[in-house]
Design an enzyme around this catalytic site. Structure first.
Site, short mmCIF file in Angstrom:
data_model
loop_
_atom_site.label_atom_id
_atom_site.label_comp_id
_atom_site.label_asym_id
_atom_site.label_seq_id
_atom_site.Cartn_x
_atom_site.Cartn_y
_atom_site.Cartn_z
N LEU A 102 25.88 47.06 19.46
CA LEU A 102 25.59 46.49 20.78
C LEU A 102 24.66 45.31 20.54
O LEU A 102 23.73 45.39 19.73
CB LEU A 102 24.90 47.50 21.70
CG LEU A 102 25.77 48.60 22.32
CD1 LEU A 102 24.92 49.48 23.24
CD2 LEU A 102 26.93 48.02 23.12
N ASP A 103 24.90 44.21 21.25
CA ASP A 103 24.08 43.03 21.08
C ASP A 103 22.62 43.32 21.42
O ASP A 103 22.30 44.25 22.16
CB ASP A 103 24.57 41.90 21.98
CG ASP A 103 25.98 41.44 21.62
OD1 ASP A 103 26.35 41.60 20.45
OD2 ASP A 103 26.68 40.94 22.52
N TYR A 104 21.75 42.45 20.92
CA TYR A 104 20.31 42.54 21.18
C TYR A 104 20.01 42.62 22.68
O TYR A 104 19.17 43.40 23.12
CB TYR A 104 19.63 41.32 20.56
CG TYR A 104 18.13 41.25 20.73
CD1 TYR A 104 17.29 42.05 19.97
CD2 TYR A 104 17.56 40.36 21.63
CE1 TYR A 104 15.92 41.98 20.11
CE2 TYR A 104 16.18 40.27 21.78
CZ TYR A 104 15.36 41.08 21.02
OH TYR A 104 14.00 41.00 21.17
#
Length: 259
Positions: A102-104
């Site tokens: 999952l992206d930052y």
């Protein structure tokens, strides 16, 4: 007797594909002999297996559902000193790692495990395990724009697979809309790029479902262990999706009146 790469993956060394790379690179020994050929079978109860000179051991399998907060990276460590997901599992003695990423700036459901074979099954491109997100986007996309997403839209790395898209909420005061979107691929920042392509950038993104598993009852920054039934449901979902390879996922979008 089991294939060496499977034994390595089940010991939590890495994913099966990465374990194959370790073998071909000459970093794995069986009974003090270097093995570089894939497909070699071993007896994990009797054979002494080492990776980079260190003996492996069979770990207790761990399967975790984590509600990842925004501002946390999906990695074991970060050279920039940002908070990583592994910091939330210091009470788990096994070395677990994320299934996918999952992206930052993305929050929500993240699965972690030390079962390399299981992780490989859920992330292999041929299985098309669905992931569902709630995307809060700038502006209110017209129904025809959501239709483009549901049919597949061209990105810089090619056409996306058809998605399932529907409105969840519209906030006229803040000029935002919440769109529920289910995708069947795991490209980098895919959901954000899809909405960028229709000129409605994502302000907030949360994953709420992975395969049959939903993010319910787990506060942000907390985790729980998956039940055996959930593990089997995920496994069955991936295998069933694999049998549908080459077929388009069901297309679906719900349009508000007047759109």
């Amino acid at each position: 007797m089991e294939r060496l790469q499977k034994v390595l993956a089940e010991a939590g060394v890495a994913s099966r594909r990465k374990c194959e790379e370790l073998i071909t690179a000459g970093r794995v020994q069986v009974n003090d002999e270097v093995v570089t050929t894939l497909g070699v079978k071993v007896n994990p109860a009797l054979d002494k297996i080492k990776v980079d000179g260190k003996s492996i051991r069979r770990q207790t399998k761990v399967y975790v559902l984590f509600n990842k907060p925004k501002g946390v990276i999906t990695s074991a460590q970060d050279p920039e000193g940002r908070k990583t997901v592994t910091e939330f599992f210091k009470d788990i003695k096994e070395r677990i790692y994320p299934i996918g990423r999952l992206d930052y700036d993305t929050e929500g459901l993240l699965l972690l495990t030390n079962d390399g074979e299981f992780a490989h099954l859920l992330t292999h491109p041929k299985h098309h395990v669905p992931r569902t997100y709630l995307a809060t986007v700038r502006g209110v996309p017209h129904g025809s724009q959501l239709e483009k997403l549901s049919q597949g839209i061209k990105l810089e790395d090619g056409m996306t697979a058809p998605a399932e898209v529907e409105y969840q909420d519209i906030d006229q005061d803040n000029n935002e809309a919440v769109i529920k979107i289910t995708i069947y691929e795991g490209r980098n920042r895919q959901v954000r790029r899809m909405f960028d392509a229709i000129h409605h950038p994502v302000n907030k993104l949360k994953r709420v479902q992975f395969g049959p598993i939903q993010l319910t009852g787990v506060p942000r920054g907390r985790y729980r262990f998956l039940t055996q039934d959930e593990i089997e449901e995920l496994r069955a979902s991936a295998l069933a999706a694999g049998t549908r390879e080459g077929k388009k996922p069901r297309e679906s979008h719900k349009i508000q009146k007047g759109e």
